[in-house]
Design a protein around this motif. Structure first.
Motif, PDB file in Angstrom:
ATOM      1  N   HIS A 173       0.751  -1.301  -0.095  1.00 46.47           N
ATOM      2  CA  HIS A 173      -0.015  -0.021  -0.130  1.00 46.47           C
ATOM      3  C   HIS A 173       0.853   1.288   0.024  1.00 46.47           C
ATOM      4  CE1 HIS A 173      -3.016   2.946   1.646  1.00 46.47           C
ATOM      5  NE2 HIS A 173      -3.733   2.348   0.893  1.00 46.47           N
ATOM      6  N   HIS A 174       1.959   1.348   1.022  1.00 45.87           N
ATOM      7  CA  HIS A 174       2.738   2.502   0.911  1.00 45.87           C
ATOM      8  C   HIS A 174       3.699   2.529  -0.563  1.00 45.87           C
ATOM      9  CE1 HIS A 174       5.090   5.577   2.265  1.00 45.87           C
ATOM     10  NE2 HIS A 174       6.037   5.137   2.351  1.00 45.87           N
ATOM     11  N   GLY A 175       3.977   1.385  -0.888  1.00 51.38           N
ATOM     12  CA  GLY A 175       4.777   1.539  -2.319  1.00 51.38           C
ATOM     13  C   GLY A 175       3.958   1.988  -3.368  1.00 51.38           C
ATOM     14  N   ALA A 176       2.699   1.573  -3.433  1.00 53.15           N
ATOM     15  CA  ALA A 176       1.726   2.109  -4.308  1.00 53.15           C
ATOM     16  C   ALA A 176       1.550   3.837  -4.370  1.00 53.15           C
ATOM     17  CB  ALA A 176       0.330   1.584  -4.227  1.00 53.15           C
ATOM     18  N   PHE A 177       1.359   4.155  -3.139  1.00 50.40           N
ATOM     19  CA  PHE A 177       1.482   5.750  -3.023  1.00 50.40           C
ATOM     20  C   PHE A 177       2.655   6.410  -3.474  1.00 50.40           C
ATOM     21  CE2 PHE A 177      -2.267   5.643  -0.226  1.00 50.40           C
ATOM     22  CZ  PHE A 177      -3.200   6.465  -0.733  1.00 50.40           C
ATOM     23  N   CYS A 178       4.018   5.839  -3.061  1.00 51.81           N
ATOM     24  CA  CYS A 178       5.198   6.151  -3.438  1.00 51.81           C
ATOM     25  C   CYS A 178       5.321   6.304  -4.744  1.00 51.81           C
ATOM     26  CB  CYS A 178       6.419   5.180  -2.740  1.00 51.81           C
ATOM     27  SG  CYS A 178       7.960   5.959  -2.914  1.00 51.81           S
ATOM     28  N   LEU A 179       4.982   5.277  -5.602  1.00 53.86           N
ATOM     29  CA  LEU A 179       4.932   5.043  -6.957  1.00 53.86           C
ATOM     30  C   LEU A 179       3.989   6.282  -7.573  1.00 53.86           C
ATOM     31  CD1 LEU A 179       5.960   3.495  -9.497  1.00 53.86           C
ATOM     32  CD2 LEU A 179       3.778   1.965  -9.266  1.00 53.86           C
ATOM     33  N   GLY A 180       2.964   6.304  -7.139  1.00 53.95           N
ATOM     34  CA  GLY A 180       2.243   7.522  -7.547  1.00 53.95           C
ATOM     35  C   GLY A 180       2.532   8.811  -7.266  1.00 53.95           C
ATOM     36  N   CYS A 181       3.819   8.779  -6.501  1.00 47.09           N
ATOM     37  CA  CYS A 181       4.173  10.095  -6.121  1.00 47.09           C
ATOM     38  C   CYS A 181       5.382  10.507  -6.878  1.00 47.09           C
ATOM     39  CB  CYS A 181       4.684  10.211  -4.604  1.00 47.09           C
ATOM     40  SG  CYS A 181       5.469  11.777  -4.253  1.00 47.09           S
ATOM     41  N   CYS A 182       6.126   9.547  -7.315  1.00 44.89           N
ATOM     42  CA  CYS A 182       7.495   9.521  -7.908  1.00 44.89           C
ATOM     43  C   CYS A 182       7.485   8.741  -9.430  1.00 44.89           C
ATOM     44  CB  CYS A 182       8.453   8.893  -7.107  1.00 44.89           C
ATOM     45  SG  CYS A 182       8.491   9.439  -5.315  1.00 44.89           S
ATOM     46  N   TRP A 183       6.771   8.310  -9.999  1.00 42.07           N
ATOM     47  CA  TRP A 183       6.937   7.732 -11.270  1.00 42.07           C
ATOM     48  C   TRP A 183       7.180   8.660 -12.220  1.00 42.07           C
ATOM     49  CZ3 TRP A 183       4.315   9.050 -15.893  1.00 42.07           C
ATOM     50  CH2 TRP A 183       3.194   9.698 -15.597  1.00 42.07           C
ATOM     51  N   SER A 184       6.456   9.785 -12.404  1.00 48.11           N
ATOM     52  CA  SER A 184       7.000  10.827 -13.473  1.00 48.11           C
ATOM     53  C   SER A 184       8.512  11.258 -13.425  1.00 48.11           C
ATOM     54  CB  SER A 184       6.119  11.958 -13.434  1.00 48.11           C
ATOM     55  OG  SER A 184       6.388  12.698 -12.328  1.00 48.11           O
ATOM     56  N   LEU A 185       9.095  11.453 -12.057  1.00 48.50           N
ATOM     57  CA  LEU A 185      10.296  11.635 -11.934  1.00 48.50           C
ATOM     58  C   LEU A 185      11.511  10.523 -12.500  1.00 48.50           C
ATOM     59  CD1 LEU A 185      10.038  13.250  -8.354  1.00 48.50           C
ATOM     60  CD2 LEU A 185      10.566  14.358 -10.424  1.00 48.50           C
ATOM     61  N   MET A 186      10.805   9.419 -12.087  1.00 45.13           N
ATOM     62  CA  MET A 186      11.729   8.314 -12.742  1.00 45.13           C
ATOM     63  C   MET A 186      11.652   8.081 -14.318  1.00 45.13           C
ATOM     64  SD  MET A 186      12.939   7.033  -9.977  1.00 45.13           S
ATOM     65  CE  MET A 186      13.794   5.182 -10.699  1.00 45.13           C
ATOM     66  N   VAL A 187      10.597   8.441 -14.831  1.00 42.42           N
ATOM     67  CA  VAL A 187      10.716   8.612 -16.107  1.00 42.42           C
ATOM     68  C   VAL A 187      11.549   9.738 -16.825  1.00 42.42           C
ATOM     69  CG1 VAL A 187       9.303   9.391 -18.261  1.00 42.42           C
ATOM     70  CG2 VAL A 187       8.347   7.816 -16.711  1.00 42.42           C
ATOM     71  N   LEU A 188      12.172  10.534 -16.101  1.00 40.65           N
ATOM     72  CA  LEU A 188      12.946  11.472 -16.489  1.00 40.65           C
ATOM     73  C   LEU A 188      14.334  11.022 -16.848  1.00 40.65           C
ATOM     74  CD1 LEU A 188      12.375  14.769 -14.010  1.00 40.65           C
ATOM     75  CD2 LEU A 188      11.877  14.495 -16.543  1.00 40.65           C
ATOM     76  N   LEU A 189      14.610   9.876 -16.180  1.00 38.00           N
ATOM     77  CA  LEU A 189      15.660   9.099 -16.461  1.00 38.00           C
ATOM     78  C   LEU A 189      15.822   8.857 -18.045  1.00 38.00           C
ATOM     79  CD1 LEU A 189      16.346   6.784 -13.252  1.00 38.00           C
ATOM     80  CD2 LEU A 189      17.555   8.846 -14.087  1.00 38.00           C
ATOM     81  N   ALA A 190      14.691   8.421 -18.802  1.00 36.95           N
ATOM     82  CA  ALA A 190      14.745   8.198 -20.094  1.00 36.95           C
ATOM     83  C   ALA A 190      15.305   9.415 -21.091  1.00 36.95           C
ATOM     84  CB  ALA A 190      13.303   8.122 -20.881  1.00 36.95           C
ATOM     85  N   ALA A 191      15.288  10.637 -20.341  1.00 37.87           N
ATOM     86  CA  ALA A 191      15.867  11.633 -21.024  1.00 37.87           C
ATOM     87  C   ALA A 191      17.467  11.960 -20.709  1.00 37.87           C
ATOM     88  CB  ALA A 191      15.165  13.146 -20.803  1.00 37.87           C
ATOM     89  N   PHE A 192      17.565  11.692 -19.170  1.00 42.37           N
ATOM     90  CA  PHE A 192      18.922  11.960 -18.971  1.00 42.37           C
ATOM     91  C   PHE A 192      19.804  10.709 -19.068  1.00 42.37           C
ATOM     92  CE2 PHE A 192      16.647  14.709 -15.527  1.00 42.37           C
ATOM     93  CZ  PHE A 192      17.062  15.670 -16.335  1.00 42.37           C
TER      94      PHE A 192
END
Length: 252
Positions: A173-192
């Motif tokens: 449950h906490h992991g799901a909220f953390c994923l919802g909070c941070c997934w778009s920041l992780m997508v930035l690694l596609a650019a960087f």
């Protein structure tokens, strides 16, 4: 007065263990990938190897900001604390490991994009920056971040879970909220660049600040606006997205 020091020690131990685990993951990443150039897409890895590296990467980046929540959850456990916290942490990481599946699909698509003209890579980079910028300003981001920043309500929810599955469900449950909070920041690694360790360190600092700093919600909005600015600037400075434009930035 005699009870308070005991409670503090019990709460600090899980946080320290998570920080040690995060440090170990960082050591492995720097040792294994520190001398490589910024790598695009799947880094040439098959799915199982990619998921292993992805899970270690997310552990390095996410566990520092999760340590206070783990410490708070540990205070609700009165017996068998170590094995139960291990279940909580592994369940949390399982959520991020599962997120590696769509991440691999995205990375495989980006591998194909590297064969396209440079202008196409720049356009994809702009889309990645814009996606993160917009999401950082959405109510869903605010809601997920609020749960991560003020988890006391979650602790009450977790206390109502049946005992046999409580730690597993709480971690997921906490992991799901953390994923919802941070997934778009992780997508930035596609650019960087998938193994741009400087970018990973910067994003770790952003994630930790968003969740733990008093003005973390304002930091999230500032990051969103900055990302929108990068979506425009990348057309003039393609090196801002070396993972998609072949810029000169390196992993370390």
């Amino acid at each position: 007065m005699t009870g308070r020091p005991v409670a503090v020690r019990r709460g600090a131990s899980p946080a320290a263990l998570l920080l040690v685990a995060a440090a170990a993951a960082w050591v492995w990443l720097v040792t294994r990938w520190g001398g490589t150039q910024t790598m695009p897409g799947t880094m040439g890895l098959a799915l199982p190897a990619f998921l292993a590296v992805w899970t270690l990467m997310t552990a390095a980046m996410m566990l520092p900001a999760t340590a206070p929540v783990a410490a708070l959850y540990a205070r609700t456990i009165t017996a068998h604390r170590t094995p139960r916290m291990a279940v909580f942490t592994l369940a949390y990481l399982l959520v991020w490991a599962a997120a590696g599946l769509p991440a691999y699909a995205l990375a495989a698509g980006l591998d194909r994009a590297t064969a396209l003209p440079a202008t196409a890579g720049t356009a994809v980079a702009a889309a990645v920056f814009a996606l993160n910028g917009v999401y950082q300003l959405t109510p869903l981001k605010d809601r997920c971040l609020a749960k991560c920043r003020s988890p006391v309500g979650l602790m009450l929810r977790y206390a109502s879970y049946p005992r046999p599955s409580r730690d597993l469900r709480a971690g997921v449950h906490h992991g799901a909220f953390c994923l919802g909070c941070c997934w778009s920041l992780m997508v930035l690694l596609a650019a960087f660049g998938a193994m741009n360790l400087w970018a990973m360190a910067a994003l770790t600092a952003v994630i930790t600040t968003e969740k733990l700093a008093p003005a973390g919600h304002l930091v999230a909005r500032a990051v969103g606006l900055t990302s929108l600015a990068l979506a425009i600037a990348v057309f003039w400075l393609p090196a801002l997205a070396p993972g998609l434009t072949g810029g000169g930035m390196t992993g370390m």
